[in-house]
Design an enzyme around this catalytic site. Structure first.
Site, PDB file in Angstrom:
ATOM      1  N   ASP A  87      -5.956   4.764  -5.620  1.00  0.00           N
ATOM      2  CA  ASP A  87      -4.612   3.343  -5.537  1.00  0.00           C
ATOM      3  C   ASP A  87      -5.102   2.810  -4.207  1.00  0.00           C
ATOM      4  OD1 ASP A  87      -1.448   3.938  -4.727  1.00  0.00           O
ATOM      5  OD2 ASP A  87      -2.645   3.872  -2.494  1.00  0.00           O
ATOM      6  N   LEU A  88      -4.568   1.879  -4.232  1.00  0.00           N
ATOM      7  CA  LEU A  88      -5.207   1.219  -3.529  1.00  0.00           C
ATOM      8  C   LEU A  88      -4.626   0.902  -2.011  1.00  0.00           C
ATOM      9  CD1 LEU A  88      -7.327  -1.218  -2.935  1.00  0.00           C
ATOM     10  CD2 LEU A  88      -4.537  -2.997  -3.179  1.00  0.00           C
ATOM     11  N   THR A 126      -3.563  -0.910   4.738  1.00  0.00           N
ATOM     12  CA  THR A 126      -2.911  -1.802   4.423  1.00  0.00           C
ATOM     13  C   THR A 126      -1.763  -1.177   4.474  1.00  0.00           C
ATOM     14  OG1 THR A 126      -2.906  -1.963   1.626  1.00  0.00           O
ATOM     15  CG2 THR A 126      -3.863  -4.513   2.913  1.00  0.00           C
ATOM     16  N   SER A 168      -2.539   0.757  -9.115  1.00  0.00           N
ATOM     17  CA  SER A 168      -1.604   0.961  -7.341  1.00  0.00           C
ATOM     18  C   SER A 168      -0.358   0.072  -7.646  1.00  0.00           C
ATOM     19  CB  SER A 168      -2.714  -0.295  -6.826  1.00  0.00           C
ATOM     20  OG  SER A 168      -1.674  -1.052  -5.672  1.00  0.00           O
ATOM     21  N   LYS A 206       1.588  -5.854  -6.536  1.00  0.00           N
ATOM     22  CA  LYS A 206       1.330  -6.695  -6.905  1.00  0.00           C
ATOM     23  C   LYS A 206      -0.017  -7.690  -6.391  1.00  0.00           C
ATOM     24  CE  LYS A 206       5.719  -7.222  -9.077  1.00  0.00           C
ATOM     25  NZ  LYS A 206       6.984  -7.385  -9.490  1.00  0.00           N
TER      26      LYS A 206
HETATM   27  P1  B16 Z   1       3.445  -5.601  -2.734  1.00  0.00           P
HETATM   28  P2  B16 Z   1      -0.103   1.655  -3.423  1.00  0.00           P
HETATM   29  C1  B16 Z   1       1.917   0.301  -2.812  1.00  0.00           C
HETATM   30  O1  B16 Z   1       0.535  -0.128  -2.965  1.00  0.00           O
HETATM   31  C2  B16 Z   1       2.250   0.344  -1.630  1.00  0.00           C
HETATM   32  O2  B16 Z   1       2.146   1.373  -0.904  1.00  0.00           O
HETATM   33  C3  B16 Z   1       3.585   0.126  -0.957  1.00  0.00           C
HETATM   34  O3  B16 Z   1       3.986   0.279   0.409  1.00  0.00           O
HETATM   35  C4  B16 Z   1       4.199  -1.255  -1.533  1.00  0.00           C
HETATM   36  O4  B16 Z   1       5.613  -1.465  -1.364  1.00  0.00           O
HETATM   37  C5  B16 Z   1       4.368  -1.599  -3.225  1.00  0.00           C
HETATM   38  O5  B16 Z   1       2.366  -1.048  -3.396  1.00  0.00           O
HETATM   39  C6  B16 Z   1       3.687  -2.477  -2.896  1.00  0.00           C
HETATM   40  O6  B16 Z   1       3.278  -3.469  -3.075  1.00  0.00           O
HETATM   41  O7  B16 Z   1       4.650  -5.840  -1.993  1.00  0.00           O
HETATM   42  O8  B16 Z   1       2.138  -5.432  -2.222  1.00  0.00           O
HETATM   43  O9  B16 Z   1       3.507  -6.099  -4.359  1.00  0.00           O
HETATM   44  O10 B16 Z   1      -0.269   2.917  -2.452  1.00  0.00           O
HETATM   45  O11 B16 Z   1       0.559   1.826  -4.758  1.00  0.00           O
HETATM   46  O12 B16 Z   1      -1.881   0.558  -3.935  1.00  0.00           O
HETATM   47 MG    MG Z   2      -0.873   4.471  -1.381  1.00  0.00          MG
END
Ligand code: B16
Ligand code: MG
Length: 221
Positions: free
Chosen positions: A9-10, A17, A114, A117
């Protein structure tokens, strides 16, 4: 040496982050007059942007038009991108970089799984994108965690089956996704939150010596 697909996972596993997602969602919630604390934030970890906003609106008992919904999502992302502008190699969480390099040395396949996006540009900022053989992110999947699509997609692309895959996750939704897929789930964070994981560590630096070899011999419980 045997091999397994190692899927990371990221946000919250490779890079811290999660705190920036929290700040951005908190500001967004405040703009809608909704109270939002760390407790609610825990339930948004690993959850897609669109589903996160839906949950916040539910908690706040608020309804907004589709057009405003889109504006709010864009606003949250702009805020988040501003907060992560200065991200660099120093923001990689303790022990992860060495762990990835050790996997590389051992010739083990590595994937990113992850919900974000923003995953690709973040990996570039951290200077570790090339360590990943496969990247599956929020732009590649239709079903968000706890659905296992992102991890199944990652192991398929690496040419492995779910039982020969290990997932590293900091979120409850992500641990559930790995378990549903039948993959070994390693939680990064607190035991009482991630108790559904097969094993939990606070950081990669807390893993025992030769842990990669242990994982290679480990079977899903
Ligand atoms: P974005 P992960 C997730 O990343 C985050 O944990 C989550 O908090 C976030 O809302 C989601 O990605 C979408 O991220 O807004 O950057 O597309 O933990 O699956 O790496
Ligand atoms: Mg995560």
């Amino acid at each position: 040496m045997s091999k397994k697909a190692f899927i990371f996972d990221l946000d919250g596993v490779i890079v811290d982050t999660a705190k920036f997602h929290f700040i951005a969602w908190q500001r967004l919630a405040a703009s809608l007059g909704i109270n939002f604390t760390e407790k609610e934030n825990e339930q948004l970890k690993g959850v897609s942007r669109v589903n996160s906003l839906k949950k916040i609106l539910e908690w706040g008992n608020k309804e907004i038009s589709p057009a405003i919904f889109q504006t709010k999502m864009d606003q949250k992302n702009e805020e988040y991108l501003e907060l992560i502008k200065t991200l660099d190699v120093n923001d990689i969480l303790p022990g992860v970089h060495d762990f990835l390099l050790e996997l590389k040395e051992l010739g083990q396949p590595i994937a990113l799984g992850s919900a974000s996006k923003n995953a690709r540009p973040i990996l570039e900022k951290l200077g570790i994108k090339d360590l990943f053989d496969v990247i599956v992110d929020g732009t590649d999947v239709t079903k968000a965690k706890p659905d296992p699509e992102v991890f199944l997609n990652a192991c398929n692309h690496l040419g492995y089956t779910a039982i020969d895959s290990v997932v590293f996750e900091d979120s409850v939704a992500g641990v559930q996704a790995a378990n549903t897929a039948g993959m070994i789930s390693i939680g990064l964070g607190e035991q009482d939150i991630l108790h559904e994981a097969d094993e939990v560590f606070t950081h990669f630096t807390n893993m025992p010596q030769d842990y990669i070899k242990t994982l290679l011999n480990k079977k899903k419980q």
